[in-house]
Design an enzyme around this catalytic site. Sequence first.
Site, short mmCIF file in Angstrom:
data_model
loop_
_atom_site.label_atom_id
_atom_site.label_comp_id
_atom_site.label_asym_id
_atom_site.label_seq_id
_atom_site.Cartn_x
_atom_site.Cartn_y
_atom_site.Cartn_z
N SER A 132 1.15 -0.82 0.55
CA SER A 132 -0.46 -0.56 0.35
C SER A 132 0.85 1.14 0.15
CB SER A 132 -1.04 -0.22 1.25
OG SER A 132 -1.47 1.05 1.18
N TYR B 170 -1.76 -1.36 10.38
CA TYR B 170 -1.98 -1.64 8.83
C TYR B 170 -0.76 -0.96 8.05
CZ TYR B 170 -3.92 -1.85 4.11
OH TYR B 170 -4.37 -1.66 3.03
N1 LIG Z 1 -8.27 -0.37 -0.95
C1 LIG Z 1 -7.81 0.13 -0.80
O1 LIG Z 1 -7.64 1.58 -0.78
C2 LIG Z 1 -6.91 0.12 -0.73
C3 LIG Z 1 -4.99 0.56 -0.65
C4 LIG Z 1 -4.01 -0.05 -0.68
C5 LIG Z 1 -3.90 -1.67 -0.60
N2 LIG Z 1 -5.22 -2.34 -0.35
C6 LIG Z 1 -5.16 -3.71 -0.30
O2 LIG Z 1 -5.29 -4.82 -0.92
C7 LIG Z 1 -5.68 -5.69 -1.06
C8 LIG Z 1 -7.61 -5.71 -1.85
O3 LIG Z 1 -7.75 -4.69 -0.52
P1 LIG Z 1 -9.91 -4.40 -1.40
O4 LIG Z 1 -9.25 -3.16 -1.13
O5 LIG Z 1 -10.16 -5.33 -1.67
O6 LIG Z 1 -10.65 -4.90 0.38
P2 LIG Z 1 -11.55 -5.60 1.12
O7 LIG Z 1 -12.72 -5.72 -0.57
O8 LIG Z 1 -12.00 -5.52 2.11
O9 LIG Z 1 -11.00 -7.77 0.57
C9 LIG Z 1 -10.58 -7.94 0.89
C10 LIG Z 1 -9.76 -9.44 0.69
O10 LIG Z 1 -9.40 -9.59 1.87
C11 LIG Z 1 -9.94 -11.50 1.75
N3 LIG Z 1 -8.89 -11.54 3.35
C12 LIG Z 1 -9.88 -11.05 4.14
N4 LIG Z 1 -8.99 -11.40 5.65
C13 LIG Z 1 -9.02 -13.00 5.49
C14 LIG Z 1 -8.83 -13.79 5.80
N5 LIG Z 1 -8.85 -14.22 7.43
N6 LIG Z 1 -8.85 -14.80 5.24
C15 LIG Z 1 -9.13 -15.15 3.83
N7 LIG Z 1 -9.17 -13.83 3.55
C16 LIG Z 1 -9.73 -12.75 3.14
C17 LIG Z 1 -11.58 -10.83 1.65
O11 LIG Z 1 -12.58 -12.18 2.08
P3 LIG Z 1 -13.78 -12.68 2.96
O12 LIG Z 1 -14.04 -11.33 1.99
O13 LIG Z 1 -14.65 -14.11 2.28
O14 LIG Z 1 -13.16 -12.63 4.20
C18 LIG Z 1 -11.08 -10.04 0.71
O15 LIG Z 1 -11.48 -11.15 -0.64
C19 LIG Z 1 -5.70 -5.39 0.66
O16 LIG Z 1 -4.85 -6.28 0.63
C20 LIG Z 1 -5.15 -3.93 1.01
O17 LIG Z 1 -4.65 -3.83 2.00
C21 LIG Z 1 -6.41 -1.57 -1.33
#
Ligand SMILES: NC(=O)c1ccc[n+]([C@@H]2O[C@H](COP(=O)([O-])OP(=O)(O)OC[C@H]3O[C@@H](n4cnc5c(N)ncnc54)[C@H](OP(=O)(O)O)[C@@H]3O)[C@@H](O)[C@H]2O)c1
Length: 262
Positions: free
Chosen positions: A149, A162
Site C-alpha cells: 500500500s 496497517y
Molecule cells: N482499497 C484500498 O484503498 C487499498 C489500498 C492499498 C492496499 N490495499 C490492499 O489491497 C488488498 C485488497 O483489499 P480491498 O481493498 O479489495 O479490500 P476488501 O474489499 O475488504 O477485500 C479484502 C479481501 O481479503 C480477504 N480476507 C480478509 N481476511 C481474510 C482471511 N482471514 N482469510 C481469507 N481471506 C481474507 C477478504 O475475503 P472475505 O471477504 O471473503 O473474508 C476479501 O476478499 C488488501 O491487501 C489491501 O490491504 C487496498
Amino acid sequence: MPRPPISDSVPACVLITGATGGIGGALAWEYARAGSTTLILQGRNKDRLDELASELGDVGVRVITQALDVRDESALRAWLTEMSETEAPDLVIANAGVNINVGADQQGERWEDMHRLFDVNVKATMATLHACLPAMQARRGGQIALLSSLAAWRGLPETPSYSASKAAVKVYGEAMRDLVAGQGVRINVIMPGYVESQMCFDMPGPKPFLWRADRAARVIRQGLARNRARISFPFPLNLGCFLLAVIHPSVSGWILRRLGYR
Ligand SMILES: NC(=O)c1ccc[n+]([C@@H]2O[C@H](COP(=O)([O-])OP(=O)(O)OC[C@H]3O[C@@H](n4cnc5c(N)ncnc54)[C@H](OP(=O)(O)O)[C@@H]3O)[C@@H](O)[C@H]2O)c1
C-alpha cells in the site's frame, strides 16, 4: 464478452487470494477480459465465490474456488502446494488483507485486532509466496505479486499497524524479487492508494485521488505484464507519500496533520 486471444503478456492461469473483495474481484474480471483461461479464486465468503465462479464461467473462464481463512496457515499452505502441483498458476496475487484503525476517539488499536491483522497481512502473504515459490523455481517460470500500500511509505496515525504491515510486505517483496531474479521467477510489489472497496469505505480520514477498483486492476495487470518491481499509483499520491517518507518525520507529521490526518 469478446475475449482476445491469449498472448505472452496474459497469464493463462491466475491465482488470486482475497478475490471476494473489491480489488481481488476486479482483478479476476480484468484477467478474464484480457484472456486468462483459468482463475483460481480464494476468499472466505463462499456465496461470493460461487457468484464469481458462475459469472466468470458464463464468459468461458474455468474457475476453481477455495473458501478458507488464510490465518489457518497449514490449510493455506497445503492448498497452495496442491494448486502449484496440479494447476501450476503462471501468476499468483497475494491480495487478501484487512485493515484496522485507532477508532473514532483515537483510543488506539486492540491487541487482538493487531494480531489478526499481522496474521493476514504479513504472515499469510509471506506464506503464500513461500508455498508457491518452489514449484515456480523448479520450472524456472512464474510470477508472484504482493499487495502492499502507499501507506507503506510513511505510517499514518489513523492506521499504525496497517501501515507497518504493508511496509513489511513491501520490504519482503523487494528483497525476494532480487533473491530469485536469476531463477526465472518474477516478484512484484503493488502499492495502491485509495481504491473503492469495503476496506477503503471503512477507513477514517481523507481519501484523496480515490480510484475505482477496475481502474486499479487494469494498472496492476499492465504493470505486472511489464514485470515492474513496484506498481504504485496514483502518481500524485505516490509522489507525495514517497516525499513524506524521505523528509524528517517531525516535518511529515506536521504536514499530515495539516492535511487532516490526526
Ligand atoms: N482499497 C484500498 O484503498 C487499498 C489500498 C492499498 C492496499 N490495499 C490492499 O489491497 C488488498 C485488497 O483489499 P480491498 O481493498 O479489495 O479490500 P476488501 O474489499 O475488504 O477485500 C479484502 C479481501 O481479503 C480477504 N480476507 C480478509 N481476511 C481474510 C482471511 N482471514 N482469510 C481469507 N481471506 C481474507 C477478504 O475475503 P472475505 O471477504 O471473503 O473474508 C476479501 O476478499 C488488501 O491487501 C489491501 O490491504 C487496498
